[in-house]
Scaffold this motif. Structure first.
Motif, mmCIF file in Angstrom:
data_model
loop_
_atom_site.group_PDB
_atom_site.id
_atom_site.type_symbol
_atom_site.label_atom_id
_atom_site.label_comp_id
_atom_site.label_asym_id
_atom_site.label_seq_id
_atom_site.Cartn_x
_atom_site.Cartn_y
_atom_site.Cartn_z
ATOM 1 N N GLU A 184 -103.942 -25.398 19.058
ATOM 2 C CA GLU A 184 -105.256 -25.425 19.703
ATOM 3 C C GLU A 184 -105.130 -25.354 21.222
ATOM 4 O O GLU A 184 -105.801 -24.560 21.879
ATOM 5 N N THR A 185 -104.257 -26.188 21.781
ATOM 6 C CA THR A 185 -104.102 -26.226 23.240
ATOM 7 C C THR A 185 -103.005 -25.296 23.742
ATOM 8 O O THR A 185 -102.902 -25.060 24.942
ATOM 9 N N LYS A 186 -102.175 -24.795 22.801
ATOM 10 C CA LYS A 186 -101.038 -23.926 23.122
ATOM 11 C C LYS A 186 -99.950 -24.663 23.901
ATOM 12 O O LYS A 186 -99.051 -24.036 24.458
ATOM 13 N N ASP A 187 -100.012 -25.984 23.931
ATOM 14 C CA ASP A 187 -98.968 -26.775 24.581
ATOM 15 C C ASP A 187 -97.739 -26.829 23.687
ATOM 16 O O ASP A 187 -97.851 -26.860 22.457
ATOM 17 N N SER A 188 -96.584 -26.853 24.283
ATOM 18 C CA SER A 188 -95.334 -26.920 23.514
ATOM 19 C C SER A 188 -94.251 -27.577 24.349
ATOM 20 O O SER A 188 -94.299 -27.564 25.586
ATOM 21 N N HIS A 189 -93.293 -28.169 23.679
ATOM 22 C CA HIS A 189 -92.120 -28.703 24.358
ATOM 23 C C HIS A 189 -91.001 -28.890 23.342
ATOM 24 O O HIS A 189 -91.239 -28.940 22.140
#
Length: 322
Positions: free
Chosen positions: A120-125
């Protein structure tokens, strides 16, 4: 240290948040029959492949993973070979660690690494952690791409790994692209199987009329499937006991949630067991009624045994008197 890309865990195909994790472990000393090295791949807490130092073979656990292994024989063989090489590397690592810590006996070295992604937010780590005997030992700072440690004994190892720029560059490529490529690939492979899966089976069980009513659900694919009781359509928070989630032989799960309510109450109000998960097109509901309950039916052997015991006692008393 070598970069090994394998063992993938994709978390919640139907959620917006996904995680790919690699688990490996080696023990410095093992009991008879216990493998010194093991590696397990899980998909949302479900095992999809397995390898250990005794079998020396990578085994797919899911049907879609078996198809992937058959269609990609050379790649699957490479993965199996990689695990054999990794076993030797970790065997050397734990020997060095035991020397540094002057420790003996049963010791274990684990590595957990991977990446997560929010659709949804396209955040990744990413993350890369090394543990020794279950304690934090070394981790990779993915912002600076340098190893750090809270343990003084690990400082020589950290310095050596940080000087290996070639290896760090490979890790940078993996956490930049490779990790997310495999995450999405395994998500796609598993999704087709999940969509064809049968819905969970729900049963209302009760040992006897005075026992709690148990909502037993089996055959669900996701460990985090929500099983709850509702009273007149409202969620309940008390008079409930949720049992442990247990694995089935086919890779699905089962769980029981007990309702501690007297029959007079659930005959007066409507109690419903509800099963929910994003993979289900709609929630599964089972309304508590007398007809829906399955009880243990005592057999005739109980009164028969009691009668036999009474006859034996009477016979012994008669024998003693005569």
């Amino acid at each position: 240290m070598k970069l090994i890309i394998f063992l993938i865990c994709a978390h919640l195909v139907y959620s917006e948040f996904h995680t790919m994790i690699t688990y490996t472990e080696i023990s410095g000393k093992t009991t008879a029959g216990t493998p010194e090295f093991s590696a397990v791949t899980t998909l949302d807490d479900q095992q999809i492949d397995y390898y250990d130092g005794n079998t020396m073979e990578l085994i797919p656990r899911k049907d879609w993973m078996k198809e992937f292994a058959l269609k990609s024989k050379e790649l699957w063989k490479d993965y199996s070979d990689i695990r054999q090489k990794l076993q030797q590397i970790y065997k050397l690592n734990i020997t060095v660690l035991m020397q540094l810590n002057q420790s003996h006996g049963l010791r274990s070295y684990q590595r957990v690494y991977g990446c997560d992604w929010d659709n949804e937010t396209k955040d990744s780590h990413g993350f890369d952690r090394h543990n020794y005997d279950g304690q934090d030992f070394i981790s990779l700072d993915l912002k600076k791409f340098t190893y750090i440690t809270p343990v003084k004994q690990a400082e020589p190892i950290v310095q050596k790994w940080n000087n290996d720029r070639t290896e760090l560059e490979l890790l940078k490529q993996y956490f930049g692209r490779g990790c997310f490529y495999w995450l999405n690939k395994f998500l796609r492979l598993s999704k087709a199987t999940i969509e064809k899966a049968d819905p969970p089976k729900v049963s209302l069980l009760q040992k006897n009329p005075d026992s709690p009513v148990e909502c037993h659900v089996t055959g669900f694919l996701f460990r985090n499937t929500i099983i709850s009781w509702r009273k007149n359509g409202q969620a309940m928070s008390d008079k409930l006991e949720s049992r442990d989630t247990l694995p089935n032989e086919d890779g699905t799960f089962q769980r029981t949630v007990a309702l501690y309510v007297h029959p007079d109450e659930w005959m007066k109000d409507q109690y419903t067991c509800v099963v929910e998960h994003k993979s289900l097109t709609e929630s599964i509901q089972k309304i508590l009624t007398e007809d829906e309950i399955k009880r243990n039916r005592p057999g005739l052997y109980v009164p028969v045994i009691k009668a036999v015991v009474v006859l034996i006692v009477l016979f012994v008393i008669w024998k003693c008197r005569n």
